[in-house]
Design an enzyme around this catalytic site. Structure first.
Site, PDB file in Angstrom:
ATOM      1  N   HIS A  69      58.518   7.011  22.535  1.00 32.48           N
ATOM      2  CA  HIS A  69      58.236   8.262  23.253  1.00 32.48           C
ATOM      3  C   HIS A  69      57.003   8.101  24.167  1.00 32.48           C
ATOM      4  O   HIS A  69      56.580   6.982  24.427  1.00 32.48           O
ATOM      5  CB  HIS A  69      58.106   9.426  22.269  1.00 32.48           C
ATOM      6  CG  HIS A  69      59.145   9.389  21.182  1.00 32.48           C
ATOM      7  ND1 HIS A  69      60.443   9.728  21.400  1.00 32.48           N
ATOM      8  CD2 HIS A  69      59.077   8.974  19.874  1.00 32.48           C
ATOM      9  CE1 HIS A  69      61.148   9.555  20.271  1.00 32.48           C
ATOM     10  NE2 HIS A  69      60.347   9.097  19.338  1.00 32.48           N
ATOM     11  N   GLU A 112      54.237  12.684  17.313  1.00 29.43           N
ATOM     12  CA  GLU A 112      54.676  11.322  17.005  1.00 29.43           C
ATOM     13  C   GLU A 112      54.260  10.362  18.112  1.00 29.43           C
ATOM     14  O   GLU A 112      53.870   9.226  17.843  1.00 29.43           O
ATOM     15  CB  GLU A 112      56.195  11.295  16.828  1.00 29.43           C
ATOM     16  CG  GLU A 112      56.715   9.922  16.424  1.00 29.43           C
ATOM     17  CD  GLU A 112      58.182   9.713  16.721  1.00 29.43           C
ATOM     18  OE1 GLU A 112      58.891  10.698  17.002  1.00 29.43           O
ATOM     19  OE2 GLU A 112      58.619   8.542  16.690  1.00 29.43           O
ATOM     20  N   HIS A 161      57.758   4.118  15.402  1.00 22.17           N
ATOM     21  CA  HIS A 161      58.108   5.536  15.354  1.00 22.17           C
ATOM     22  C   HIS A 161      57.638   6.149  14.045  1.00 22.17           C
ATOM     23  O   HIS A 161      57.242   5.445  13.113  1.00 22.17           O
ATOM     24  CB  HIS A 161      59.638   5.706  15.444  1.00 22.17           C
ATOM     25  CG  HIS A 161      60.205   5.404  16.791  1.00 22.17           C
ATOM     26  ND1 HIS A 161      60.543   6.379  17.701  1.00 22.17           N
ATOM     27  CD2 HIS A 161      60.478   4.220  17.393  1.00 22.17           C
ATOM     28  CE1 HIS A 161      61.005   5.814  18.814  1.00 22.17           C
ATOM     29  NE2 HIS A 161      60.976   4.493  18.659  1.00 22.17           N
ATOM     30  N   GLU A 200      60.336   3.431  11.219  1.00 22.52           N
ATOM     31  CA  GLU A 200      59.940   4.833  11.051  1.00 22.52           C
ATOM     32  C   GLU A 200      58.879   4.792   9.952  1.00 22.52           C
ATOM     33  O   GLU A 200      59.183   4.638   8.773  1.00 22.52           O
ATOM     34  CB  GLU A 200      61.138   5.690  10.606  1.00 22.52           C
ATOM     35  CG  GLU A 200      62.306   5.724  11.593  1.00 22.52           C
ATOM     36  CD  GLU A 200      62.111   6.738  12.721  1.00 22.52           C
ATOM     37  OE1 GLU A 200      60.998   7.293  12.856  1.00 22.52           O
ATOM     38  OE2 GLU A 200      63.078   6.966  13.470  1.00 22.52           O
TER      39      GLU A 200
HETATM   40 ZN   LIG Z   1      60.585   8.469  17.391  1.00 18.50          ZN
END
Ligand SMILES: [Zn+2]
Length: 286
Positions: A79, A116, A171, A248
């Site tokens: 992102h 995030e 992430h 993650e």
């Molecule tokens: Zn993400």
């Protein structure tokens, strides 16, 4: 070691690919909204952006010699902080190797609004410093947390262009509040990425072991099996021809994990653990 010196000089003197990689942020001063997000930076201090290398805006040479001498590592912080104010750009549809997907997304955030994108960025900076200190050349897919994108297709292309020895997308998840833990997302063969499915599984196993050991974080209680989740819907691994996984790191919607991801100490710990996993993998492929 002459062979390594030669290899390093080839990489650091810059190639056509080196000049092309590392997209400057298309919207450098994205929005007041993105600026307000940045105010959630942890109070314990934040990592700083390393100086740019001459070989390209996203490329950072080693700061010392070490066990990763000559290795090129793609670090992809998921992102971007400017994505929140750039829907028309990030919602553009791209082909991810199997189907259409949006160019990028905003990512998730904690209940208190810590994004995030910012977490990923901080971990990436700590990780970049750790890997450079071990002798690696690090290539970042973005060089700030105030820009937009790049598209997920470009994030894969950058790793391919620099022939990264390993690549990781950083992430944190927005899962069910009652679930916590980390998961590794691994590629599924689609034709384009066939040759890296096996090595990426090895990389994923090394990262899983190192991340659990280094952070004490449990494997996800809801995503994947024993912390491993194959995914065929992500351009970042569908289009990669270099060994690559996503991690993650935690579930930002879980209160226990949210306390961790907003701590700069834990961000640095997570980065150190990811560096250890990448190192374990790369030492097998000398
Ligand atoms: Zn993400």
């Amino acid at each position: 070691m002459p062979a390594l010196t030669i290899l390093l000089s080839v990489w650091t003197t810059g190639s056509a690919a080196g000049q092309a990689i590392g997209q400057p942020d298309p919207v450098p001063h994205a929005s007041t909204k993105a600026t307000s997000k940045a105010s959630h930076a942890p109070s314990e201090g934040t990592p700083s952006l390393p100086p740019m290398a001459s070989g390209g805006p996203g490329r950072f040479p080693p700061t010392a010699t070490g066990i990763l001498d000559g290795k090129v590592i793609l670090v992809d912080p998921g992102h971007n902080g400017g994505n929140f104010a750039a829907a028309s750009i990030i919602n553009r549809l791209i082909w991810n190797g199997r189907e259409t997907e949006t160019c990028d997304t905003t990512g998730t955030q904690t209940d208190s609004g810590y994004t995030e994108a910012l977490f990923n960025w901080h971990v990436a900076l700590y990780l970049t410093a750790d890997l450079r200190a071990e002798g690696a050349i690090v290539v970042l897919t973005r060089t700030s947390n105030t820009g937009v994108g790049p598209c997920v297709t470009e994030r894969a292309a950058i790793g391919n262009e620099v022939h990264a020895n390993a690549a990781v997308s950083i992430h944190a998840d927005g899962g069910p509040p009652g679930g916590r833990g980390f998961a590794i997302l691994e590629p599924v063969a689609d034709g384009i990425n066939n040759s890296i499915v096996g090595p990426s599984a090895v990389l994923g196993a090394d990262l899983r072991a190192a991340f659990g050991k280094g952070t004490g974080e449990p494997v996800s209680s809801y995503d994947g099996v024993d912390g491993i989740q194959p995914r065929d819907d992500l351009a970042g691994i569908n289009l990669s021809v270099v060994p690559k996984v996503f991690i993650e790191c935690a579930n930002m919607r879980n209160s226990a994990d949210a306390a961790l991801v907003t701590s700069s100490r834990w961000q640095a710990l997570a980065a150190r653990a990811i560096a250890a996993g990448l190192t374990a993998f790369l030492l097998k492929h000398r």
